[in-house]
Design an enzyme around this catalytic site. Structure first.
Site, PDB file in Angstrom:
ATOM      1  N   TYR A 573      32.629  72.192  22.094  1.00  0.00           N
ATOM      2  CA  TYR A 573      31.939  73.131  21.862  1.00  0.00           C
ATOM      3  C   TYR A 573      32.907  74.415  22.157  1.00  0.00           C
ATOM      4  O   TYR A 573      34.326  74.158  22.835  1.00  0.00           O
ATOM      5  CB  TYR A 573      30.966  72.886  22.559  1.00  0.00           C
ATOM      6  N   ARG A 621      29.784  71.011  32.731  1.00  0.00           N
ATOM      7  CA  ARG A 621      29.874  70.026  32.126  1.00  0.00           C
ATOM      8  C   ARG A 621      31.539  70.339  32.203  1.00  0.00           C
ATOM      9  O   ARG A 621      31.735  71.214  30.907  1.00  0.00           O
ATOM     10  CB  ARG A 621      28.954  69.263  31.186  1.00  0.00           C
ATOM     11  N   GLY A 718      22.805  58.293  29.523  1.00  0.00           N
ATOM     12  CA  GLY A 718      22.205  58.694  27.808  1.00  0.00           C
ATOM     13  C   GLY A 718      21.901  57.496  27.722  1.00  0.00           C
ATOM     14  O   GLY A 718      20.589  56.878  27.939  1.00  0.00           O
ATOM     15  N   ARG A 719      22.533  56.787  26.746  1.00  0.00           N
ATOM     16  CA  ARG A 719      22.027  55.030  25.630  1.00  0.00           C
ATOM     17  C   ARG A 719      21.249  54.582  26.148  1.00  0.00           C
ATOM     18  O   ARG A 719      19.761  54.372  26.155  1.00  0.00           O
ATOM     19  CB  ARG A 719      22.997  54.656  25.316  1.00  0.00           C
TER      20      ARG A 719
END
Length: 799
Positions: A573, A621, A718-719
């Site tokens: 990003y 992050r 996360g997952r």
């Protein structure tokens, strides 16, 4: 078949013997350029799985090997004048010379044509004259080099120097001598292989090697069989205490750099690679001999089972490649750990020993609890004491303070984009999504990347904090988390940069919108990947606006009541793309050197730091590697992390990649943890900054092991939380933990016991009478003591 084998090592010989046993009509010829008596090296180590396969295929060889084995189960780790012993591991080793003699005799008995001290004919002749050509010619395979275009070799020479030596000291266990010298940290890998000697491998980083003066003989050329005696004399001197008066033995011993060998393909027509010619795995995790003999077993079986050569070679590679690649992943983690061993020199001996044992990520705390409960308990107690706790509880359920924020446990629900907002406003979906994770026991729940502006969104479904309606909706979600759970909630803010204006994930991740798109911006006019929108190079005025947008979002986040804020400078990003030379090719003060590439992200971070309440933590992050040649590496990431820590970051959330479509990640279990580990040792320890590990961490055992080894302070999953929103509470139930670190809300408390899943009326064994071992060795601890070993006899070699 008519079979040509180039290379008379254990893999080639064993394959020849197996093929003759499968069909005596096979014509098998082995060429070996060295003499039959030229045996380099000392001991070789085998696993129980390999021995089982050998025993099934050739009982004669297996029986002989079993009678020659040194067997033990202990590992002794010598560090800081202390010895930590861990049992229950299980090793079997024997002399490489004896193994080769055995295999040579076995081949002769079976009718294999052995041609020692003989160079093989050119491979083109062998291809034409034989049905199968086996390239078992080692790490420097000439056959592999000849057909490099087909095999696609990838040779990765490593920076550590090592020398394969022996000693007449018979060790009782696997030995790691880790020694801090005035030159740096050096280590010995030692293990017994007979009643007369042990392998003694000395290893160190090249910088340490040079500092110690070992490079004195770097330019010398040693003939085959000739050892580097000057270096060996220095090893004797440096490790005199460890040798304890015993001798160092040499056998073609000289300094080497380990090379990891990988190949895109293992076959070219009727030529197939085996053993080190096809793959290598660092000696700290296994034996090249073991892998080569396993290859031989698999190839022989496939040739026996398949209808034709092509099918057999395809089956061989399909069978062996996943096994080898798994071993290589573990070996890569292990060798990299030893390359960085100096960064752990300040750890206490107990934690250091645990760190060493779990370096490959294959051994975990639960594994050790089964193998050596006493040591596992010691590790738990040591960690709890180091955190100032009186009670021993699982590491993941120990509290942690990041900045001034107290978390009840070490588990974080990692930021995960949901692409489910309307006009940037989070709705009922986000309330249920984040609320369920908070009720599931995690100490900290993170939002997805919340965009700081409308044009900074990744997709039309991304949430934002660029207006009051969005802030009010987030405030409602934060209120639910605080009102219904003891979890804290953090917000991650970011700008999509050149990855903006793309479709929802399930409609085509990173693919441009078909309509309604908006202009993406980046540090340079470089698209994220083929087919991606080419961003416009952002100018100074727009950079100022982006910085103001971050500040405004931070202010709204504070008003919404978030406990923690994270600046997203990873995953390609906008801020991440400024950091990476892959995306940032500016020629002004914001491009070029790392200091220049850091300039704008630090400007934004400083502005957010000033706006965000001082009593609430601020984290960042980062992508610790771009996984792209010419991109950022872990060395760059350490400097990036140091910069953010110096600018007041309370934590570094260590992820990797997603900076460019051309990335080639090395996925695997906990694959990003080594990056967090390095940043924690080099950045967090001196600064007190927390480090968060993330990436394919899925079990509570892995989470505990990472924390106990000191590789990270917090674990983000996360997952796993998508699969099971109550992952943390279930992890507590599995570990039989109850306490403040994993409290069930009253409405759910009846479910805190795991439901029964099997019959409960079975009569279980309750009492065992244990006969004390004759040598008084503790249960789970077996040491190699040849004087008390059973009588070994020489079996006759028979078909």
């Amino acid at each position: 078949m008519k079979i040509a084998i180039v290379g008379g090592g254990p893999g080639g010989l064993y394959f020849g013997a197996l093929m003759k046993q499968l069909d005596p009509a096979h014509e098998v010829t082995v060429w070996e350029r060295n003499a039959a008596s030229d045996t380099f090296g000392f001991g070789v180590v085998f696993s129980d799985e390999t021995l089982g396969g050998i025993g099934n295929a050739d009982p004669v060889v297996a029986d002989y090997m079993s009678r020659r084995f040194a067997r033990w189960s202990d590992i002794d780790i010598h560090f800081k004048n202390e010895t930590v012993t861990v049992g229950g591991q299980g090793f079997a080793a024997m002399s490489r010379k004896e193994l080769l003699e055995l295999l040579q005799r076995r081949c002769t008995e079976l009718g294999v044509d052995l041609r020692f001290s003989t160079l093989a004919p050119p491979v083109e002749e062998l291809e034409d004259g034989y049905d199968l050509v086996l390239a078992a010619d080692g790490v420097n395979s000439q056959i592999r080099a000849k057909y490099a275009e087909s095999f696609g070799p990838d040779l990765d020479p490593r920076p550590n120097k090592f020398m394969w030596l022996g000693t007449d000291q018979v060790f009782e266990a696997f030995k790691f001598f880790v020694k801090e010298t005035k030159h740096g940290v050096m280590q010995i890998h030692g293990y017994p292989y007979s009643d007369a000697g042990s392998t003694f491998i000395v290893e160190m980083h090249e910088d340490v090697w040079r500092a110690a003066g070992f490079d004195e003989t770097a330019g010398d050329v040693f003939a085959p069989g000739v050892s580097d005696e000057k270096a060996i004399a220095k090893v004797r001197e440096l490790f005199a205490e460890e040798l304890d008066g015993y001798e160092v033995l040499a056998n073609n011993s000289k300094w080497l750099n380990f090379t990891t060998v990988r190949n895109r393909n293992w076959r070219h027509g009727n030529v197939v690679l085996l053993g080190d010619a096809a793959h290598t795995a660092h000696f700290s995790i296994g034996s090249g001999t073991k892998l080569a003999m396993e290859d031989a077993l698999a190839l022989a079986a496939c040739l026996h089972e398949q209808r034709d050569l092509e099918s057999a070679l395809v089956a061989y590679e399909l069978e062996r490649r996943p096994v080898v690649e798994s071993t290589q992943r573990a070996a890569q983690a292990s060798l990299e750990w030893f390359e960085r061993i100096g960064q752990y020199k300040d750890q206490p001996p107990t934690q250091f020993a645990f760190n060493l044992l779990t370096r490959s990520r294959r051994i975990t705390q639960d594994n050790l609890r089964l193998r050596d409960p006493e040591f596992a308990g010691l590790v738990d107690r040591h960690f709890a004491e180091s955190q100032g706790l009186q009670q021993v509880v699982p590491a993941m359920f120990q509290p942690y303070k990041i900045g001034d924020l107290e978390l009840k446990n070490r588990i974080i629900v990692s930021p995960m984009d949901m692409y489910s907002a309307t006009d940037g406003v989070p709705g009922d979906f986000h309330k249920v999504h984040l609320g369920s994770k908070a009720l599931g026991g995690a100490g900290l729940v993170m939002t997805e990347m919340v965009c700081v502006s409308e044009e900074g969104r990744i997709t039309p479904g991304c949430t934002g904090l660029y207006n009051e309606v969005q802030k009010d909706s987030w405030k409602d979600i934060v209120g639910f988390v605080h009102g219904q759970s003891t979890a804290k909630i953090g917000v991650q803010i970011g700008h999509a940069g050149r990855k903006a204006s793309t479709r929802l994930m399930w409609e085509g991740i990173d693919e441009p919108l078909e309509s309604g798109n908006w202009e993406a911006v980046g540090p340079s006019a470089l698209p994220y990947g083929p087919g991606s929108q080419t961003p416009r190079e952002i100018d100074r005025a727009e950079m100022d606006q982006v910085k103001a947008d971050f500040v405004a979002a931070a202010n709204r986040a504070a008003e919404a009541g978030f406990d923690l804020l994270e600046v997203h400078a990873a995953h390609g990003y906008l801020l991440s793309s400024f950091l990476s030379p892959v995306a940032n090719q500016r020629t002004d003060e914001y491009g070029g050197s790392l200091d220049n590439r850091l300039r704008f992200p630090l400007e934004v971070f400083d502005a957010v730091r000033a706006a965000w309440p001082a009593d609430r933590p601020l984290t960042v992050r980062i992508s610790a590697t771009d996984w792209i040649e010419g991109g950022n590496t872990i060395d760059d990431a350490v400097e990036i992390a140091k910069a953010f820590a110096a600018h007041g970051a309370d934590g570094i959330d260590v992820s990797t990649g997603q900076v460019g479509k051309e990335e080639e990640p090395a996925y695997g279990r906990s694959y990003q943890t080594p990056y967090a580990d390095r940043i924690r040792q080099e950045v967090a320890e001196p600064s007190g900054t927390a480090v968060i590990a993330v990436g394919a961490i899925s079990s509570y055992d892995d989470a505990n092991s990472i924390l106990l080894a000191g590789r990270a302070d917090l674990i983000a999953l996360g997952r796993s939380h998508l699969y099971n929103p109550q992952w943390t509470l279930h992890a507590a139930a599995e570990q039989e933990y109850r306490g403040e670190g994993a409290e069930w809300i009253p409405q759910f408390r009846a479910g805190r016991r795991k439901p029964p899943s099997s019959r409960t009326d079975a009569v279980r064994p309750r009492l065992s009478l244990l006969r004390e071992a004759e040598d008084e060795q503790a249960p789970g601890h077996l040491r190699w003591k040849p004087a008390t070993a059973r009588q070994r006899t020489e079996p006759a070699m028979a078909k």
